[in-house]
Design a protein around this motif. Structure first.
Motif, PDB file in Angstrom:
ATOM      1  N   ASP A  28      -7.012  -0.443  -5.888  1.00  0.00           N
ATOM      2  CA  ASP A  28      -8.450  -0.137  -5.878  1.00  0.00           C
ATOM      3  C   ASP A  28      -9.268  -1.423  -6.027  1.00  0.00           C
ATOM      4  O   ASP A  28     -10.279  -1.620  -5.342  1.00  0.00           O
ATOM      5  CB  ASP A  28      -8.803   0.829  -7.011  1.00  0.00           C
ATOM      6  N   SER A  29      -8.842  -2.285  -6.948  1.00  0.00           N
ATOM      7  CA  SER A  29      -9.565  -3.543  -7.166  1.00  0.00           C
ATOM      8  C   SER A  29      -9.469  -4.448  -5.947  1.00  0.00           C
ATOM      9  O   SER A  29     -10.452  -5.067  -5.521  1.00  0.00           O
ATOM     10  CB  SER A  29      -9.006  -4.262  -8.403  1.00  0.00           C
ATOM     11  N   PRO A  85     -15.279  -0.145   0.032  1.00  0.00           N
ATOM     12  CA  PRO A  85     -13.944  -0.741  -0.086  1.00  0.00           C
ATOM     13  C   PRO A  85     -13.074  -0.371   1.112  1.00  0.00           C
ATOM     14  O   PRO A  85     -13.283   0.654   1.758  1.00  0.00           O
ATOM     15  CB  PRO A  85     -13.398  -0.134  -1.381  1.00  0.00           C
ATOM     16  N   ARG A  92      -2.372   1.945  -8.674  1.00  0.00           N
ATOM     17  CA  ARG A  92      -3.655   2.474  -8.190  1.00  0.00           C
ATOM     18  C   ARG A  92      -4.797   1.526  -8.562  1.00  0.00           C
ATOM     19  O   ARG A  92      -5.649   1.207  -7.722  1.00  0.00           O
ATOM     20  CB  ARG A  92      -3.912   3.856  -8.773  1.00  0.00           C
ATOM     21  N   GLU A  93      -4.809   1.058  -9.793  1.00  0.00           N
ATOM     22  CA  GLU A  93      -5.877   0.161 -10.236  1.00  0.00           C
ATOM     23  C   GLU A  93      -5.820  -1.176  -9.488  1.00  0.00           C
ATOM     24  O   GLU A  93      -6.857  -1.734  -9.107  1.00  0.00           O
ATOM     25  CB  GLU A  93      -5.769  -0.061 -11.745  1.00  0.00           C
ATOM     26  N   CYS A 123       0.835  -1.207   0.000  1.00  0.00           N
ATOM     27  CA  CYS A 123       0.000   0.000   0.000  1.00  0.00           C
ATOM     28  C   CYS A 123       0.866   1.251   0.000  1.00  0.00           C
ATOM     29  O   CYS A 123       0.587   2.219  -0.728  1.00  0.00           O
ATOM     30  CB  CYS A 123      -0.918   0.008   1.216  1.00  0.00           C
ATOM     31  N   ALA A 181      -8.974  -3.491  -2.874  1.00  0.00           N
ATOM     32  CA  ALA A 181      -9.736  -2.880  -1.778  1.00  0.00           C
ATOM     33  C   ALA A 181     -11.223  -3.156  -1.921  1.00  0.00           C
ATOM     34  O   ALA A 181     -11.939  -3.301  -0.925  1.00  0.00           O
ATOM     35  CB  ALA A 181      -9.475  -1.377  -1.746  1.00  0.00           C
ATOM     36  N   SER A 182     -11.693  -3.247  -3.159  1.00  0.00           N
ATOM     37  CA  SER A 182     -13.097  -3.581  -3.387  1.00  0.00           C
ATOM     38  C   SER A 182     -13.393  -5.010  -2.941  1.00  0.00           C
ATOM     39  O   SER A 182     -14.419  -5.281  -2.295  1.00  0.00           O
ATOM     40  CB  SER A 182     -13.439  -3.404  -4.869  1.00  0.00           C
ATOM     41  N   PRO A 210       1.645   5.550  -7.877  1.00  0.00           N
ATOM     42  CA  PRO A 210       0.299   5.060  -8.214  1.00  0.00           C
ATOM     43  C   PRO A 210       0.090   4.787  -9.696  1.00  0.00           C
ATOM     44  O   PRO A 210      -0.739   3.951 -10.059  1.00  0.00           O
ATOM     45  CB  PRO A 210      -0.605   6.184  -7.716  1.00  0.00           C
ATOM     46  N   ASP A 254      -9.978   1.219   2.750  1.00  0.00           N
ATOM     47  CA  ASP A 254      -9.203   2.400   2.339  1.00  0.00           C
ATOM     48  C   ASP A 254      -7.710   2.065   2.363  1.00  0.00           C
ATOM     49  O   ASP A 254      -7.043   2.207   3.387  1.00  0.00           O
ATOM     50  CB  ASP A 254      -9.505   3.580   3.275  1.00  0.00           C
ATOM     51  N   TRP A 255      -7.207   1.602   1.230  1.00  0.00           N
ATOM     52  CA  TRP A 255      -5.812   1.189   1.191  1.00  0.00           C
ATOM     53  C   TRP A 255      -4.851   2.366   1.331  1.00  0.00           C
ATOM     54  O   TRP A 255      -3.692   2.182   1.733  1.00  0.00           O
ATOM     55  CB  TRP A 255      -5.512   0.411  -0.095  1.00  0.00           C
ATOM     56  N   ARG A 256      -5.322   3.576   1.034  1.00  0.00           N
ATOM     57  CA  ARG A 256      -4.438   4.748   1.132  1.00  0.00           C
ATOM     58  C   ARG A 256      -4.099   5.098   2.577  1.00  0.00           C
ATOM     59  O   ARG A 256      -3.115   5.770   2.842  1.00  0.00           O
ATOM     60  CB  ARG A 256      -5.094   5.939   0.431  1.00  0.00           C
TER      61      ARG A 256
END
Length: 531
Positions: free
Chosen positions: A63-64, A161, A59-60, A37, A66-67, A44, A163-165
């Motif tokens: 995001d995937s 999702p 980032r993609e 992360c 995290a979903s 990103p 929050d990986w950030r």
């Protein structure tokens, strides 16, 4: 008067063999997926993953993942739980692994090609609460208690999702289980090794340093993800800010396809079991893989001849012979191969960062340099134990006095010896465990499966020099002309394909020695197949 063993060491000899272990180094304080992360926040928009036509940036990718993590959390997954994953190799499989880790759960990789009976046994013994699947495996029985969910979002209600950030794993995650890898079991049941996040973080951090992995590196994920080596293949590139190329399903068995992937994507680091490395090294176009700067080989004993051939074909590529059981988190020793590699045996090398290795006799006393004994492993590498098997955990993970302190160690069952310069030589097994296609196999598990058929009175399985499994079967009655095919179908329902013997030989009785024990050396060579 105390009786001393013949291998009792002098203080100087004890200090020497204990000194072969590396001095402790700082250990990571966060799990691998948290480090990923943080890397994704730094880069990103860099390419993280390539799988066929799919390309994902960091980032993609996150995001995937995290979903997926959000859906799992909403379904009850979290720290202390285990989520099974049954999927073919591909981008979705990688995303799912990261998603499970981000949820706080541990992942249990399940091969879609494994028999349903084996899959159910693994899920139940590991205590998995959920299973993500992509539809490529056989469906579980209708009344199976595990909840099965599609890997991809197929129109379910949206879940927030993770929050990986801002992701920070607590100690309940870092100190807990991150992955369960099943290996063959001598009792007839596979056993699940619980690898901790702390041990995984230590191993991958060591690899980053030992092999200078950086953002320019491209790693190839080709090992079946039920094998522990796949863990670093999946995650190491992301820790370094590099990129991962995912091989198509079954491409790990096709050296031509692997050469095309390596040359087409500029792969810099790859792993092979020696049996597959032999096919790779003898391919006419192997010299075109000049982008490879590091090849790691492990899972089986490597021959000097093989490594010398590969060194001649790829003179600029560093070659390492690796060793390590799943119970010690992937690899614990490494040997940088010489050019050429002399002798008739390739060493397994020296212990890696925060790993301790001890060679002991039958009384658990350290032995001198040059003396063979059982290899015990300790340090930050150790797994938590076996899922649902406290008895086996207590048997294999024991307390050991090393010098002036007690520590927890794993009994490998491997024979080894120290050399005078501090490297280890692997000498074989002290039991009937073998390696087939790089996968650890307990011959007893196959024998139990054979004996479970009503037409079989007894059976034994051996490995021949060509590394093939041969089963010898004493029938309970009339075997019949189709007996072998019936037994093969029986085994296929219970074992993965690499554990099904290449030949099944019918015998009236198993050969025994003077004391009535099985004489494996007297088992006949299997008849040649008709062409």
């Amino acid at each position: 008067m105390t009786t001393q063993t013949k291998n009792r060491l002098s203080p100087a000899e004890r200090d020497l063999v204990l000194g072969f272990n590396p001095a402790p180094s700082p250990r990571p304080d966060r799990p691998v997926h948290e480090s990923i992360c943080r890397q994704a926040l730094r880069t990103p928009d860099a390419v993280a993953l390539r799988s066929g036509d799919r390309v994902l940036t960091y980032r993609e990718l996150l995001d995937s993942a995290a979903s997926v993590a959000g859906r799992l959390v909403a379904d009850g997954a979290g720290p202390g739980s285990i989520v099974a994953l049954c999927a073919e190799r591909g981008a979705d499989m990688v995303v799912a692994v990261l998603g499970i880790l981000l949820s706080g759960a541990a992942y249990l990789p399940v091969d879609p090609k494994h028999p349903v009976q084996r899959v159910c046994s693994m899920i139940e013994s590991a205590g998995a609460v959920l299973m993500l699947e992509d539809g490529t495996g056989a469906p579980l029985p209708d009344k199976h208690p595990v909840r099965v969910r599609p890997l991809a979002d197929r129109g379910e209600p949206a879940a927030a999702p993770v929050d990986w950030r801002r992701y920070t794993a607590g100690p309940e995650v870092f100190d807990g289980c991150g992955c369960v890898i099943f290996t063959s079991g001598s009792t007839g049941e596979p056993k699940g090794v619980e690898l901790t996040h702390a041990a995984l973080a230590n191993r991958l951090a060591s690899m980053l340093a030992d092999f200078d992995v950086d953002p320019d590196d491209v790693l190839l994920q080709k090992t079946p993800y039920t094998f522990d080596v796949s863990i670093w293949e999946l995650l190491l590139a992301f820790m370094a800010g590099g990129s991962l190329v995912v091989a198509p399903p079954d491409a790990h068995r096709d050296p031509e396809a692997l050469i095309e992937l390596i040359t087409g994507h500029g792969v810099t680091m790859v792993h092979f079991v020696p049996s597959m490395l032999e096919f790779f090294a003898t391919e006419p176009d192997v010299g075109s893989c000049s982008s490879l700067r590091v090849i790691l080989s492990g899972g089986e004993a490597a021959s000097p001849r093989l490594l010398n051939e590969l060194a001649a074909a790829l003179p600029e590529t560093a070659l390492y012979n690796m060793y390590g059981p799943a119970e010690a988190t992937i690899d614990v020793t490494a040997w940088p191969c010489r050019r050429p590699e002399p002798g008739d045996r390739v060493p397994i090398g020296r212990p890696l960062s925060n790993v301790a290795a001890y060679v002991v006799d039958g009384e658990d006393e350290l032995v001198p340099v040059g003396v063979a004994g059982e290899l015990l492993l300790g340090g930050a590498c150790l797994a938590r134990g076996y899922a649902g098997r406290p008895d086996l955990t207590a048997e294999r993970f024991v307390s050991f006095r090393a010098g002036d302190r007690e520590e927890r160690v794993y009994r490998t069952g491997d024979l080894a010896r120290w050399s005078a310069d501090g490297h280890l030589d692997y000498l074989g097994r002290i039991d009937t465990q073998v390696k087939v296609r790089g996968q650890r196999v307990e011959l007893g598990e196959i024998e139990v499966a054979l004996r479970s058929h009503p037409a079989v009175r007894t059976a034994v399985v051996v490995v021949r020099d060509d590394r093939s499994l041969v089963g010898y079967v004493v029938p309970a009655g009339e075997f019949g002309a189709d007996g072998e095919s019936v037994l093969r179908a029986h085994l296929a329902e219970r074992l993965p394909d690499y554990m099904v013997p290449a030949r099944l030989v019918e015998l009236a009785e198993l050969p025994t020695g003077a004391h009535g024990k099985l004489d494996r050396a007297a088992l006949p060579e299997p008849p040649r197949r008709r062409r």
